[in-house]
Design a protein around this motif. Structure first.
Motif, short mmCIF file in Angstrom:
data_model
loop_
_atom_site.label_atom_id
_atom_site.label_comp_id
_atom_site.label_asym_id
_atom_site.label_seq_id
_atom_site.Cartn_x
_atom_site.Cartn_y
_atom_site.Cartn_z
N ASP A 1 0.84 -1.22 0.00
CA ASP A 1 0.00 0.00 0.00
C ASP A 1 0.87 1.26 0.00
O ASP A 1 0.59 2.21 -0.72
N ARG A 2 1.95 1.22 0.79
CA ARG A 2 2.84 2.40 0.88
C ARG A 2 3.50 2.68 -0.48
O ARG A 2 3.56 3.81 -0.95
N VAL A 3 3.96 1.61 -1.14
CA VAL A 3 4.62 1.81 -2.45
C VAL A 3 3.60 2.32 -3.46
O VAL A 3 3.89 3.25 -4.23
N ALA A 4 2.40 1.79 -3.41
CA ALA A 4 1.35 2.26 -4.35
C ALA A 4 1.07 3.75 -4.13
O ALA A 4 0.96 4.53 -5.07
N GLU A 5 1.04 4.18 -2.85
CA GLU A 5 0.81 5.60 -2.57
C GLU A 5 1.98 6.45 -3.08
O GLU A 5 1.79 7.50 -3.67
N MET A 6 3.20 5.93 -2.89
CA MET A 6 4.39 6.67 -3.37
C MET A 6 4.30 6.83 -4.90
O MET A 6 4.55 7.91 -5.44
N LEU A 7 3.87 5.79 -5.58
CA LEU A 7 3.83 5.82 -7.05
C LEU A 7 2.69 6.70 -7.55
O LEU A 7 2.77 7.26 -8.64
N LEU A 8 1.66 6.87 -6.73
CA LEU A 8 0.50 7.64 -7.18
C LEU A 8 0.92 9.06 -7.58
O LEU A 8 0.45 9.60 -8.58
N GLU A 9 1.88 9.63 -6.82
CA GLU A 9 2.32 10.99 -7.16
C GLU A 9 3.09 11.01 -8.49
O GLU A 9 3.13 11.98 -9.21
N LYS A 10 3.74 9.87 -8.78
CA LYS A 10 4.62 9.86 -9.97
C LYS A 10 3.82 9.63 -11.24
O LYS A 10 4.25 9.99 -12.32
N VAL A 11 2.67 8.98 -11.07
CA VAL A 11 1.96 8.47 -12.26
C VAL A 11 1.76 9.53 -13.34
O VAL A 11 2.05 9.30 -14.51
N PRO A 12 1.33 10.77 -13.00
CA PRO A 12 1.12 11.72 -14.11
C PRO A 12 2.44 12.19 -14.72
O PRO A 12 2.47 12.79 -15.77
N GLY A 13 3.57 11.86 -14.05
CA GLY A 13 4.87 12.41 -14.50
C GLY A 13 5.39 11.69 -15.74
O GLY A 13 5.00 10.56 -16.03
N ARG A 14 6.34 12.37 -16.44
CA ARG A 14 6.81 11.79 -17.70
C ARG A 14 7.68 10.57 -17.47
O ARG A 14 7.83 9.74 -18.35
N GLU A 15 8.25 10.45 -16.24
CA GLU A 15 9.13 9.27 -16.04
C GLU A 15 8.29 8.01 -15.93
O GLU A 15 8.78 6.91 -15.88
N PHE A 16 6.93 8.23 -15.92
CA PHE A 16 6.10 7.05 -15.75
C PHE A 16 5.31 6.80 -17.03
O PHE A 16 4.14 7.04 -17.12
N GLY A 17 5.99 6.38 -18.05
CA GLY A 17 5.27 6.16 -19.30
C GLY A 17 6.21 5.58 -20.33
O GLY A 17 7.40 5.44 -20.08
N LEU A 18 5.66 5.28 -21.44
CA LEU A 18 6.41 4.64 -22.52
C LEU A 18 7.59 5.52 -22.94
O LEU A 18 8.71 5.05 -23.16
N GLY A 19 7.35 6.84 -22.97
CA GLY A 19 8.39 7.75 -23.49
C GLY A 19 9.64 7.77 -22.63
O GLY A 19 10.74 8.02 -23.13
N GLY A 20 9.48 7.48 -21.33
CA GLY A 20 10.63 7.52 -20.43
C GLY A 20 11.73 6.57 -20.84
O GLY A 20 12.91 6.81 -20.58
N LYS B 1 13.03 6.11 -23.60
CA LYS B 1 14.02 6.79 -24.45
C LYS B 1 14.47 8.10 -23.81
O LYS B 1 15.66 8.39 -23.73
N SER B 2 13.52 8.86 -23.31
CA SER B 2 13.89 10.22 -22.86
C SER B 2 14.76 10.19 -21.60
O SER B 2 15.57 11.09 -21.38
N LEU B 3 14.64 9.16 -20.78
CA LEU B 3 15.40 9.12 -19.53
C LEU B 3 16.72 8.37 -19.67
O LEU B 3 17.55 8.37 -18.77
N ASN C 1 19.66 4.06 -24.52
CA ASN C 1 18.63 3.32 -25.25
C ASN C 1 18.48 3.93 -26.63
O ASN C 1 18.61 5.13 -26.80
N PRO C 2 18.24 3.09 -27.64
CA PRO C 2 18.10 3.63 -29.00
C PRO C 2 17.00 4.69 -29.05
O PRO C 2 15.95 4.53 -28.41
N GLN C 3 17.22 5.76 -29.79
CA GLN C 3 16.20 6.82 -29.91
C GLN C 3 15.34 6.59 -31.15
O GLN C 3 14.26 7.12 -31.26
#
Ligand SMILES: Nc1nc2c(c(CN[C@H]3C=C[C@H](O)[C@@H]3O)cn2[C@@H]2O[C@H](COP(=O)(O)O)[C@@H](O)[C@H]2O)c(=O)[nH]1
Length: 341
Positions: free
Chosen positions: A29-48, A50-52, A56-58
């Protein structure tokens, strides 16, 4: 012989029977709450993907897919005996260690005109040539060079025979199904058959095969040949870093007996009961974190731009482990030398 349980079912089978590793609900539950803040962020998605990560091949072309294939064919066992003495590769002025040392070495080879991502090359690359290609810029070599050499030759030959020398042809045979691609990879390439027997049941983790499907999805940006309808059926990748970070975050707990072994740095072998429990409970833990996170997103009405799945959770937690190496020093990872993770 009966097919092993698929990874998700294998993880649950192990987690409900495990005697030395436990998934902690409060930690989940604690980890899920921690991740909830990150979810809208760009590091949390397909694009990360490459962008992070500059290594990794671009691109999203055939060369990029074949880069992913050769990297995930070698994507195992980078940990060093002593934290302060490890293999590292300098590329464009920056030192890379662990998994990124492999990526840096492959880019270095390509820049030197060595076509390491071409199956016709690595099907017959010699051990001497590979030792040069994967050479470390410290006095610590990359582990398991002989195994990497044998796997490259074997995998290159199969890719030439069965798929015209390009992994993109293998992807195209999967009808845009992640599960079909997963099966095709483990049926075709022996080194990807990451399986075990636990309490009499044949189970599977398929760590490299699953991360190969995931990295293919990302390098193709989830479009065209990489638009897998069932990508969310792929589980977290059972390596040696995720269990460490899940233990650090309190989502997984070890028995005193197992913790003592881990702290002593005892070596494990593939298929050991406790090694299987570490991997199985970690995979199941991330499944539960994902379920909890999806519930929180719904309850709080958080806007998300991509379907949350275990791949994105895994990538985030793996990067988190990288960024918190110092903080996690007190939490041991299980030491094993194998070709599966
Ligand atoms: N579960 C999980 N295990 C992963 C990865 C990756 C690389 N993925 C990156 C590439 C594209 C994405 O952007 C990811 O960030 C490597 N490994 C495993 O870790 C270990 C190496 O660790 P260290 O010794 O610290 O470098 C080794 O078993 C390796 O197989 C991952 O993502 N998830």
């Amino acid at each position: 012989m009966e097919a092993p349980l698929p990874p998700r079912e294998s993880a649950e089978f192990v987690a409900v029977r495990s005697q030395d590793v436990f998934v902690e609900k409060a930690g989940v539950d604690r980890v899920a709450e921690m991740l909830l803040e990150k979810v809208p962020g760009r590091e949390f998605g397909l694009g990360g993907w490459k962008s992070l990560h500059e290594l990794n091949p671009q691109a999203a072309d055939e060369d990029a897919v074949n880069w992913v294939f050769v990297v995930d064919t070698l994507n195992f066992s980078f940990w060093s005996e002593q934290e302060d003495r490890k293999c590292a590769v300098k590329y464009k002025g920056k030192m890379y260690s662990g998994y990124w040392a492999l990526c840096a070495a492959i880019h270095r080879a390509l820049d030197e005109g060595i076509p390491l991502t071409r199956a016709s090359y690595y099907a017959t690359v010699t051990l001497d040539q590979l030792q040069h290609i994967l050479r470390s810029d410290t006095d610590v070599p990359m582990p398991l060079i002989e195994e990497r050499h044998q796997i490259l030759n074997e995998t290159g030959k199969i890719l030439l025979e069965k798929f015209g020398g390009s992994f993109l042809n293998c992807v195209r045979k999967s009808d845009k199904s992640a599960q079909k691609l997963l099966s095709l990879v483990v049926e075709s390439f022996p080194s990807y058959r990451d399986v075990a027997v636990y309490q009499g049941k044949r189970i599977s983790f398929y760590k490299r095969a699953q991360i190969l499907v995931a990295d293919t999805w990302c390098v193709l940006e989830g479009k065209g040949d990489g638009c897998f309808s069932d990508i969310s059926s792929i589980t977290m990748f059972a390596d040696y870093r995720l269990p460490q970070v899940l233990a650090y975050l309190g989502a997984v707990r070890y028995s005193d007996e197992l913790l003592k072994k881990l702290l002593k740095g005892e070596m494990f072998s593939s298929g050991d009961k406790q090694e299987v429990e570490i991997r199985g409970c970690s995979v199941w833990c991330v499944e539960l974190i994902r379920d909890r996170l999806l519930k929180l997103v719904e309850e709080k009405g958080v806007k998300i731009c991509i379907e949350i799945n275990s791949i994105l959770l895994d990538y985030y937690l793996w990067d988190y482990a990288r960024d918190h190496r110092e903080d996690m020093k007190g939490i041991p990872f299980h030491r094993i030398r194998c070709i599966y993770y």
